[in-house]
Write a protein that holds these residues in place. Structure first.
Motif, PDB file in Angstrom:
ATOM      1  N   TYR A  40       0.829  -1.211   0.000  1.00 22.33           N
ATOM      2  CA  TYR A  40       0.000   0.000   0.000  1.00 22.33           C
ATOM      3  C   TYR A  40       0.864   1.262   0.000  1.00 22.33           C
ATOM      4  O   TYR A  40       0.514   2.265  -0.634  1.00 22.33           O
ATOM      5  CB  TYR A  40      -0.945  -0.003   1.199  1.00 22.33           C
ATOM      6  N   ILE A  41       1.992   1.225   0.705  1.00 23.03           N
ATOM      7  CA  ILE A  41       2.900   2.375   0.667  1.00 23.03           C
ATOM      8  C   ILE A  41       3.411   2.586  -0.752  1.00 23.03           C
ATOM      9  O   ILE A  41       3.451   3.713  -1.260  1.00 23.03           O
ATOM     10  CB  ILE A  41       4.071   2.174   1.647  1.00 23.03           C
ATOM     11  N   GLN A  42       3.792   1.505  -1.403  1.00 21.98           N
ATOM     12  CA  GLN A  42       4.282   1.619  -2.777  1.00 21.98           C
ATOM     13  C   GLN A  42       3.201   2.130  -3.719  1.00 21.98           C
ATOM     14  O   GLN A  42       3.491   2.782  -4.718  1.00 21.98           O
ATOM     15  CB  GLN A  42       4.816   0.262  -3.237  1.00 21.98           C
ATOM     16  N   GLN A  43       1.941   1.851  -3.380  1.00 23.22           N
ATOM     17  CA  GLN A  43       0.813   2.341  -4.174  1.00 23.22           C
ATOM     18  C   GLN A  43       0.348   3.727  -3.724  1.00 23.22           C
ATOM     19  O   GLN A  43      -0.601   4.272  -4.274  1.00 23.22           O
ATOM     20  CB  GLN A  43      -0.355   1.352  -4.066  1.00 23.22           C
ATOM     21  N   LYS A  44       0.998   4.276  -2.702  1.00 32.13           N
ATOM     22  CA  LYS A  44       0.691   5.596  -2.141  1.00 32.13           C
ATOM     23  C   LYS A  44      -0.683   5.648  -1.481  1.00 32.13           C
ATOM     24  O   LYS A  44      -1.292   6.707  -1.379  1.00 32.13           O
ATOM     25  CB  LYS A  44       0.826   6.688  -3.211  1.00 32.13           C
ATOM     26  N   ASP A  45      -1.155   4.506  -1.025  1.00 28.82           N
ATOM     27  CA  ASP A  45      -2.399   4.446  -0.261  1.00 28.82           C
ATOM     28  C   ASP A  45      -2.010   4.338   1.214  1.00 28.82           C
ATOM     29  O   ASP A  45      -1.960   3.255   1.796  1.00 28.82           O
ATOM     30  CB  ASP A  45      -3.236   3.237  -0.692  1.00 28.82           C
ATOM     31  N   TYR A  46      -1.738   5.478   1.815  1.00 28.83           N
ATOM     32  CA  TYR A  46      -1.152   5.477   3.146  1.00 28.83           C
ATOM     33  C   TYR A  46      -2.170   5.141   4.230  1.00 28.83           C
ATOM     34  O   TYR A  46      -1.795   4.599   5.273  1.00 28.83           O
ATOM     35  CB  TYR A  46      -0.477   6.821   3.410  1.00 28.83           C
ATOM     36  N   PHE A  47      -3.431   5.443   4.001  1.00 28.87           N
ATOM     37  CA  PHE A  47      -4.452   5.070   4.981  1.00 28.87           C
ATOM     38  C   PHE A  47      -4.511   3.553   5.133  1.00 28.87           C
ATOM     39  O   PHE A  47      -4.457   3.022   6.247  1.00 28.87           O
ATOM     40  CB  PHE A  47      -5.821   5.611   4.565  1.00 28.87           C
ATOM     41  N   MET A  48      -4.598   2.844   4.005  1.00 28.03           N
ATOM     42  CA  MET A  48      -4.662   1.391   4.073  1.00 28.03           C
ATOM     43  C   MET A  48      -3.343   0.802   4.573  1.00 28.03           C
ATOM     44  O   MET A  48      -3.334  -0.221   5.269  1.00 28.03           O
ATOM     45  CB  MET A  48      -5.022   0.814   2.704  1.00 28.03           C
TER      46      MET A  48
END
Length: 241
Positions: A40-48
């Motif tokens: 998720y960090i690599q996808q820039k979805d920091y909430f998830m």
């Protein structure tokens, strides 16, 4: 204007996969949440990412990897206080985790607390003398502190270790920990260093960056010895017009 940071972040993502998992709770479940958080960090979805990492930390609250990744998620959200809290937890668990100190240095750089940033970057290098990102980061911080000579020495060391480091990791890093006032000189310094190596392409690239940041003292291309071997190149002469 403050730019984004930091050179370190690529190293954190790379290094966490090298650390052992402490068997607390379900190792398989821990790994599932940990690597979901990383994805998720690599996808820039920091909430998830934070949701998954919370679950990982519930299983192993002393995991260096999970604390570091949680710090990274908060760092990417520019929540530097929480980022520091988790990075500090990581180095408390493992005082020899060099990337953790580098991360804390990046937090202080973003807060414009440059002496503290320098302290943590130096601690990272004391543990891992070949940590290339630390040399680039220290060079940038010394520029911010007004000590260009020392800054150049660290940048030069980084270039000696890996002249392609910034370019190779351009997708994984978000820039050096700098704000606007020092950026023109920093980019010009990079141009000088590449000029001294005869690398015209990168010299021009960093001269363009210096110009975009407001650099104006172009006569230095004619007077500073690093440019001597390439200053007749038409691309450099364009900056003298």
């Amino acid at each position: 204007m403050k730019t984004r940071s930091a050179v370190l972040i690529f190293l954190l993502i790379f290094m966490i996969s090298c650390l052992p998992v402490k068997k607390t709770g379900s190792e398989e479940e821990f790994n599932r949440h940990l690597y979901a958080g990383l994805r998720y960090i690599q996808q820039k979805d920091y909430f998830m990412a934070k949701e998954e990492l919370k679950l990982a930390l519930n299983l192993n609250p002393n995991s260096v990897r999970a604390n570091n990744l949680m710090g990274l998620a908060y760092f990417r959200e520019k929540n530097y206080d929480y980022a520091e809290m988790y990075f500090q937890k990581a180095v408390k668990v493992d005082p020899k985790f060099a990337a953790g100190y580098l991360n804390i240095g990046a937090v202080y750089a973003m807060k414009e607390l440059y002496p503290k940033a320098r302290e943590y970057y130096e601690r990272a290098l004391a543990i891992a003398p070949d940590l290339i990102a630390a040399y680039y980061s220290l060079g940038a911080v010394y520029f911010q502190l007004g000590d260009q000579q020392t800054g150049i020495s660290y940048l030069l060391k980084g270039l000696e270790l890996d002249p392609d480091f910034l370019e190779k990791h351009s997708d994984s890093i978000t820039g050096l920990p700098m704000k606007g006032s020092a950026l023109p000189e920093l980019n010009f310094a990079f141009a000088k260093l590449y000029a001294s190596r005869g690398d015209i392409e990168r010299t021009v690239d960093y001269l363009v960056r210096a110009k975009q940041c407001g650099f104006k003292d172009w006569k230095r291309i004619e007077t500073e010895p690093e440019f001597a071997s390439i200053k007749e190149d038409p691309r450099l002469k364009e900056f003298l017009k």
